[in-house]
Design a protein around this motif. Structure first.
Motif, PDB file in Angstrom:
ATOM      1  N   SER A  23      53.278 -55.425 -15.510  1.00 31.20           N
ATOM      2  CA  SER A  23      51.864 -55.553 -15.141  1.00 31.20           C
ATOM      3  C   SER A  23      50.966 -54.795 -16.118  1.00 31.20           C
ATOM      4  CB  SER A  23      51.627 -55.035 -13.723  1.00 31.20           C
ATOM      5  OG  SER A  23      51.913 -53.654 -13.640  1.00 31.20           O
ATOM      6  N   GLY A  24      51.573 -53.894 -16.914  1.00 29.47           N
ATOM      7  CA  GLY A  24      50.787 -53.167 -17.902  1.00 29.47           C
ATOM      8  C   GLY A  24      50.382 -54.019 -19.077  1.00 29.47           C
ATOM      9  N   LEU A  25      50.854 -55.256 -19.125  1.00 34.23           N
ATOM     10  CA  LEU A  25      50.529 -56.174 -20.219  1.00 34.23           C
ATOM     11  C   LEU A  25      49.559 -57.269 -19.778  1.00 34.23           C
ATOM     12  CD1 LEU A  25      54.143 -56.565 -21.658  1.00 34.23           C
ATOM     13  CD2 LEU A  25      52.356 -54.976 -22.393  1.00 34.23           C
ATOM     14  N   VAL A  26      48.804 -57.008 -18.750  1.00 31.30           N
ATOM     15  CA  VAL A  26      47.856 -57.989 -18.214  1.00 31.30           C
ATOM     16  C   VAL A  26      46.683 -58.179 -19.176  1.00 31.30           C
ATOM     17  CG1 VAL A  26      46.284 -58.551 -16.326  1.00 31.30           C
ATOM     18  CG2 VAL A  26      48.453 -57.403 -15.847  1.00 31.30           C
ATOM     19  N   LYS A  27      46.419 -59.430 -19.510  1.00 32.37           N
ATOM     20  CA  LYS A  27      45.260 -59.730 -20.351  1.00 32.37           C
ATOM     21  C   LYS A  27      43.999 -59.689 -19.497  1.00 32.37           C
ATOM     22  CE  LYS A  27      47.915 -62.611 -23.545  1.00 32.37           C
ATOM     23  NZ  LYS A  27      48.137 -63.965 -24.064  1.00 32.37           N
ATOM     24  N   LYS A  28      42.902 -59.345 -20.139  1.00 34.21           N
ATOM     25  CA  LYS A  28      41.647 -59.206 -19.399  1.00 34.21           C
ATOM     26  C   LYS A  28      41.235 -60.500 -18.704  1.00 34.21           C
ATOM     27  CE  LYS A  28      39.514 -55.307 -21.808  1.00 34.21           C
ATOM     28  NZ  LYS A  28      38.323 -54.836 -22.558  1.00 34.21           N
ATOM     29  N   LEU A  29      41.491 -61.622 -19.346  1.00 29.96           N
ATOM     30  CA  LEU A  29      41.118 -62.890 -18.737  1.00 29.96           C
ATOM     31  C   LEU A  29      41.920 -63.129 -17.459  1.00 29.96           C
ATOM     32  CD1 LEU A  29      39.318 -65.389 -19.052  1.00 29.96           C
ATOM     33  CD2 LEU A  29      41.194 -66.496 -20.277  1.00 29.96           C
ATOM     34  N   ASP A  30      43.208 -62.798 -17.493  1.00 31.22           N
ATOM     35  CA  ASP A  30      44.031 -62.927 -16.296  1.00 31.22           C
ATOM     36  C   ASP A  30      43.592 -61.938 -15.222  1.00 31.22           C
ATOM     37  OD1 ASP A  30      45.582 -64.992 -17.248  1.00 31.22           O
ATOM     38  OD2 ASP A  30      47.144 -63.686 -18.052  1.00 31.22           O
ATOM     39  N   PHE A  31      43.152 -60.765 -15.648  1.00 30.58           N
ATOM     40  CA  PHE A  31      42.683 -59.788 -14.672  1.00 30.58           C
ATOM     41  C   PHE A  31      41.455 -60.296 -13.931  1.00 30.58           C
ATOM     42  CE2 PHE A  31      39.974 -56.168 -13.508  1.00 30.58           C
ATOM     43  CZ  PHE A  31      40.814 -55.559 -12.591  1.00 30.58           C
ATOM     44  N   LEU A  32      40.588 -61.019 -14.630  1.00 27.33           N
ATOM     45  CA  LEU A  32      39.407 -61.584 -13.970  1.00 27.33           C
ATOM     46  C   LEU A  32      39.830 -62.580 -12.893  1.00 27.33           C
ATOM     47  CD1 LEU A  32      37.013 -62.180 -17.015  1.00 27.33           C
ATOM     48  CD2 LEU A  32      36.942 -60.318 -15.332  1.00 27.33           C
ATOM     49  N   LYS A  33      40.883 -63.353 -13.176  1.00 27.59           N
ATOM     50  CA  LYS A  33      41.408 -64.292 -12.177  1.00 27.59           C
ATOM     51  C   LYS A  33      42.008 -63.524 -11.000  1.00 27.59           C
ATOM     52  CE  LYS A  33      42.668 -67.529 -15.877  1.00 27.59           C
ATOM     53  NZ  LYS A  33      43.791 -68.195 -16.568  1.00 27.59           N
ATOM     54  N   ILE A  34      42.721 -62.457 -11.300  1.00 21.23           N
ATOM     55  CA  ILE A  34      43.312 -61.620 -10.255  1.00 21.23           C
ATOM     56  C   ILE A  34      42.220 -61.029  -9.362  1.00 21.23           C
ATOM     57  CG2 ILE A  34      44.509 -59.413  -9.862  1.00 21.23           C
ATOM     58  CD1 ILE A  34      46.082 -60.092 -12.498  1.00 21.23           C
ATOM     59  N   PHE A  35      41.164 -60.532  -9.993  1.00 19.85           N
ATOM     60  CA  PHE A  35      40.062 -59.941  -9.241  1.00 19.85           C
ATOM     61  C   PHE A  35      39.408 -60.980  -8.339  1.00 19.85           C
ATOM     62  CE2 PHE A  35      36.038 -58.006  -8.304  1.00 19.85           C
ATOM     63  CZ  PHE A  35      36.289 -56.640  -8.303  1.00 19.85           C
ATOM     64  N   LYS A  36      39.193 -62.168  -8.863  1.00 21.81           N
ATOM     65  CA  LYS A  36      38.565 -63.233  -8.079  1.00 21.81           C
ATOM     66  C   LYS A  36      39.407 -63.575  -6.850  1.00 21.81           C
ATOM     67  CE  LYS A  36      37.247 -68.117  -8.188  1.00 21.81           C
ATOM     68  NZ  LYS A  36      38.114 -68.427  -7.009  1.00 21.81           N
ATOM     69  N   VAL A  37      40.699 -63.780  -7.059  1.00 22.67           N
ATOM     70  CA  VAL A  37      41.573 -64.210  -5.965  1.00 22.67           C
ATOM     71  C   VAL A  37      41.723 -63.135  -4.894  1.00 22.67           C
ATOM     72  CG1 VAL A  37      43.955 -64.809  -5.359  1.00 22.67           C
ATOM     73  CG2 VAL A  37      42.853 -65.914  -7.307  1.00 22.67           C
ATOM     74  N   PHE A  38      42.045 -61.921  -5.311  1.00 23.83           N
ATOM     75  CA  PHE A  38      42.371 -60.885  -4.335  1.00 23.83           C
ATOM     76  C   PHE A  38      41.151 -60.170  -3.754  1.00 23.83           C
ATOM     77  CE2 PHE A  38      46.280 -61.477  -6.706  1.00 23.83           C
ATOM     78  CZ  PHE A  38      47.222 -61.508  -5.690  1.00 23.83           C
ATOM     79  N   ILE A  39      40.135 -59.927  -4.577  1.00 21.91           N
ATOM     80  CA  ILE A  39      38.965 -59.186  -4.101  1.00 21.91           C
ATOM     81  C   ILE A  39      37.912 -60.108  -3.501  1.00 21.91           C
ATOM     82  CG2 ILE A  39      37.105 -57.611  -4.736  1.00 21.91           C
ATOM     83  CD1 ILE A  39      39.936 -56.378  -4.778  1.00 21.91           C
ATOM     84  N   PHE A  40      37.624 -61.200  -4.181  1.00 26.46           N
ATOM     85  CA  PHE A  40      36.599 -62.098  -3.666  1.00 26.46           C
ATOM     86  C   PHE A  40      37.149 -63.134  -2.680  1.00 26.46           C
ATOM     87  CE2 PHE A  40      34.035 -61.231  -7.738  1.00 26.46           C
ATOM     88  CZ  PHE A  40      33.282 -60.247  -7.093  1.00 26.46           C
ATOM     89  N   LYS A  99      33.288 -52.294  -3.135  1.00 24.94           N
ATOM     90  CA  LYS A  99      32.319 -52.761  -2.135  1.00 24.94           C
ATOM     91  C   LYS A  99      30.979 -53.085  -2.791  1.00 24.94           C
ATOM     92  CE  LYS A  99      33.866 -50.599   2.184  1.00 24.94           C
ATOM     93  NZ  LYS A  99      33.576 -49.538   3.195  1.00 24.94           N
ATOM     94  N   ASN A 100      30.549 -52.240  -3.717  1.00 22.75           N
ATOM     95  CA  ASN A 100      29.275 -52.461  -4.398  1.00 22.75           C
ATOM     96  C   ASN A 100      29.303 -53.732  -5.239  1.00 22.75           C
ATOM     97  OD1 ASN A 100      27.972 -50.201  -3.352  1.00 22.75           O
ATOM     98  ND2 ASN A 100      28.736 -48.852  -4.965  1.00 22.75           N
ATOM     99  N   ILE A 101      30.449 -54.037  -5.820  1.00 23.37           N
ATOM    100  CA  ILE A 101      30.584 -55.278  -6.583  1.00 23.37           C
ATOM    101  C   ILE A 101      30.494 -56.472  -5.635  1.00 23.37           C
ATOM    102  CG2 ILE A 101      32.205 -56.703  -7.919  1.00 23.37           C
ATOM    103  CD1 ILE A 101      33.149 -54.191  -9.319  1.00 23.37           C
ATOM    104  N   LYS A 102      31.104 -56.355  -4.472  1.00 20.74           N
ATOM    105  CA  LYS A 102      31.094 -57.447  -3.490  1.00 20.74           C
ATOM    106  C   LYS A 102      29.687 -57.751  -2.994  1.00 20.74           C
ATOM    107  CE  LYS A 102      35.739 -57.020  -1.494  1.00 20.74           C
ATOM    108  NZ  LYS A 102      36.492 -56.707  -0.249  1.00 20.74           N
ATOM    109  N   LEU A 103      28.812 -56.754  -3.015  1.00 19.44           N
ATOM    110  CA  LEU A 103      27.441 -56.965  -2.553  1.00 19.44           C
ATOM    111  C   LEU A 103      26.715 -57.986  -3.415  1.00 19.44           C
ATOM    112  CD1 LEU A 103      26.318 -53.300  -1.705  1.00 19.44           C
ATOM    113  CD2 LEU A 103      26.934 -55.125  -0.104  1.00 19.44           C
ATOM    114  N   GLU A 104      27.155 -58.137  -4.664  1.00 20.32           N
ATOM    115  CA  GLU A 104      26.548 -59.108  -5.570  1.00 20.32           C
ATOM    116  C   GLU A 104      27.616 -60.100  -6.033  1.00 20.32           C
ATOM    117  OE1 GLU A 104      23.035 -57.158  -7.929  1.00 20.32           O
ATOM    118  OE2 GLU A 104      24.753 -55.785  -8.016  1.00 20.32           O
ATOM    119  N   LYS A 105      28.403 -60.526  -5.109  1.00 18.37           N
ATOM    120  CA  LYS A 105      29.555 -61.384  -5.359  1.00 18.37           C
ATOM    121  C   LYS A 105      29.242 -62.589  -6.221  1.00 18.37           C
ATOM    122  CE  LYS A 105      32.856 -64.240  -2.749  1.00 18.37           C
ATOM    123  NZ  LYS A 105      33.367 -64.539  -1.386  1.00 18.37           N
TER     124      LYS A 105
END
Length: 217
Positions: free
Chosen positions: A173-190, A127-133
């Protein structure tokens, strides 16, 4: 001071006008590292939940875990070891023996955390991250455009889903690259405004879509 506050709330482009490229990269690195820390909260919650559930089963495998293994999970949850690890004279870890229900209850108390508490911390962190989306989106976008030249294109985030004690097979899923994780975070969280990160199976499905460069709707 007022000028700095205004700049930090503008887009990354405006930020880069005032600061040098190294400063902009440092600014984004700090922001992205915070996003990566959501994995720590995810694993902490899943670990606590697992141990609370398993402690209620008399035939659970966790009654047979060594002190060193327990300390590994205390590290995840509390950030430090709790039990004193004992070694034999030969240097090998002392034999594993079953602990009593009373001892199990004590070790669960030593977690110093409940599933509810860990979940609330997890949700509040996101939630705190979303405050500065916008500032996070700008930094994610800047990194994603680098593609393979990004420092995160080769780095793995580590374990994505909690791995129960004694389970040797690591989920893809334990082999997720950080760059892909950023995409995952953007799509699902933001974009999708989810409260928590998706499970490992959902992540694998999304990564399969990324292989064909088809954006997830």
């Amino acid at each position: 001071m007022k000028k700095v506050i205004i700049v930090l709330n503008l887009s990354l482009i405006s930020f880069s006008i005032v600061y040098s490229q190294p400063e902009v990269e440092l600014y984004c690195r700090f922001n992205l590292e915070k996003i990566f820390k959501t994995i720590d909260h995810k694993l902490k919650y899943e670990t606590v939940r697992h141990f609370y559930m398993e402690s209620r089963k008399s035939n659970s495998f966790i009654y047979m875990l060594s002190d060193n293994t327990w300390n590994h999970y205390y590290q995840i949850i509390r950030g430090h070891s709790v039990l004193e690890a004992h070694n034999t004279d030969s240097g090998n870890i002392s034999p594993v023996k079953r602990i009593s229900q009373e001892e199990m209850n004590r070790r669960i108390e030593l977690l110093d955390c409940t599933p509810e508490k860990a979940f609330n911390e997890y949700v509040d962190f996101i939630k705190n991250i979303k405050l500065e989306k916008e500032k996070y989106l700008n930094c994610i976008g800047a990194e994603v455009t680098k593609r393979d030249s990004s420092k995160y294109a080769k780095e793995l985030i580590g374990l994505y889903d909690f791995l129960p004690p004694g389970q040797s097979n690591i989920h893809p899923s334990g082999l997720v690259k950080k760059l892909d994780f950023l995409k995952i975070f953007k799509v699902f969280i933001f974009d999708n405004n989810e409260d928590i990160l998706p499970d490992g199976d959902t992540v694998c499905d999304y990564l399969e879509i990324l292989r064909f460069d088809r954006p997830l709707k």
